[in-house]
Design a protein around this motif. Structure first.
Motif: not given
Length: 404
Positions: A145-152
């Motif tokens: 989850g931390g990887n996926v949301e990084y750009g957000l």
């Protein structure tokens, strides 16, 4: 050093789903593609590459003295919501073209336009494009989850919206409920799914994928190619996909652009590209592996299009049999080709043979009318022919096309 995807993705704020429909003069999607307006697209003209040239300093020379051309006056248009694959062998310039679109390589000539605006002077991180590479470039210390949301997080998207977007995309890429998993515990295929979700999360205007599946084994690549296609369709993402793998390109893309020596040879839908190669060079790259003179062009024979047997044929090994007129000759080749040239049967000389699942692949040297060619033929069942043995070759009509 390759720039991480998160540093080159300048994503817009997340619009409502109903406002993200892609419009424009897009070509009709291929049958069964299911392409529709999706989560990442807005109205616009899409990507336009105009006469782009990319050069590098020649090896062994001082910078600026001499250059080699990696991309040679290439023009290409990608409509909103469309996926185009750049297909070609290593060194053909496809990755250089992708990096020029991203802004990671300077353009020596031509222009790159997004929605009609020249982005040549726009910094990489402000172009609104996303990048995904073959190694994923995930953060090992962050959860899925931390990887996926990084750009957000970088775009200060509210926490609740981030969580919903992460959950949505993990479901799209086939990893539902995996937000808290450590990426270090995941397989290579799972990590690439996370990388894809991370690339899609900020809803980039254009997603650039550089050989994203090439580090995986064949079976996994085939499965993930289907999943990648489904994810791009589900999110309505405009994408430029670089690969040297024919099956990947045909599976993922709406259109395939074949490159060689820095040039764009042909752009078409996968089925039409296969059915009508624009030249012998394109046909050879696609996998047509035997060429028989046919008027001013060639009768190109595709994989498993040459059938080997021990049936006796007059003529010396390795020499085309001229003027054959067997009762079934016209049924073994296309009518157009057979009206222009007498085709087969031919006699070839066995170079090697390998038993596959249910058939034998026989490598033969054979003169098909324009000099000796080394081709692969098929024989049904096991066929233990010795090296140097003569075999009869017939041409399967369904595996042939006429090319210039």
């Amino acid at each position: 050093m390759v720039t991480p995807m998160d540093q080159v993705t300048g994503a817009p704020a997340l619009p409502d789903a109903g406002a993200r429909a892609g419009t424009g003069a897009a070509p009709e999607p291929r049958a069964g593609a299911g392409r529709s307006a999706g989560a990442g697209q807005s109205a616009g003209a899409g990507l336009r590459i105009e006469d782009v040239v990319v050069t590098y300093p020649a090896a062994g020379r001082r910078r600026g003295e001499e250059t080699v051309t990696a991309v040679d006056h290439v023009s290409l248009t990608i409509a909103p919501g469309e996926v185009v694959a750049l297909l070609g062998p290593s060194g053909c310039g496809k990755s250089s073209l992708l990096r020029a679109v991203a802004g990671l390589e300077p353009v020596a000539g031509g222009r790159v336009l997004w929605d009609g605006a020249d982005v040549g002077s726009v910094p990489v991180h402000l172009r609104g494009f996303g990048l995904m590479f073959q190694d994923g470039q995930l953060f090992a210390h962050r959860s899925v989850g931390g990887n996926v949301e990084y750009g957000l997080r970088m775009h200060r998207v509210p926490k609740a919206t981030r969580r919903a977007r992460v959950a949505e995309l993990l479901d799209v890429v086939g990893l539902p409920g995996s937000e808290d998993r450590s990426v270090a515990t995941m397989s290579g295929g799972e990590r690439q799914r996370v990388a894809l979700a991370r690339a899609l999360a900020p809803q980039p205007q254009l997603l650039l994928l550089d050989e994203p599946l090439s580090a995986l084994d064949r079976a996994l690549r085939e499965r993930l190619a289907d999943d990648l296609r489904a994810a791009l369709v589900a999110t309505g993402t405009t994408a430029l996909f670089v690969t040297h793998d024919h099956d990947e390109a045909f599976t993922v893309a709406d259109r395939v652009a074949v490159m060689s020596g820095g040039r764009l040879l042909q752009v078409d839908e996968p089925s039409r590209l296969w059915a009508a190669p624009a030249s012998r060079e394109v046909a050879e790259f696609l996998g047509y592996q035997a060429f028989i003179p046919a008027g001013e062009g060639w009768l190109a024979v595709g994989p498993q299009g040459l059938v080997a047997s021990e049936r006796g044929v007059d003529g010396a090994a390795g020499v085309a049999v001229p003027g054959t007129a067997t009762p079934d000759a016209s049924s073994t080749v296309g009518a157009e080709a057979s009206s222009e040239v007498g085709v087969g049967p031919f006699v070839g000389t066995v170079v090697s043979s390998t038993f596959r699942r249910g058939y034998t692949e026989v490598v033969v040297d054979v003169d098909l009318g324009a000099g000796v060619q080394r081709c692969a033929a098929v024989a049904h069942g096991p066929a233990g022919w010795p090296v140097g043995a003569p075999v009869t070759l017939t041409v399967a009509d369904s595996a042939t096309v006429v090319v210039p």
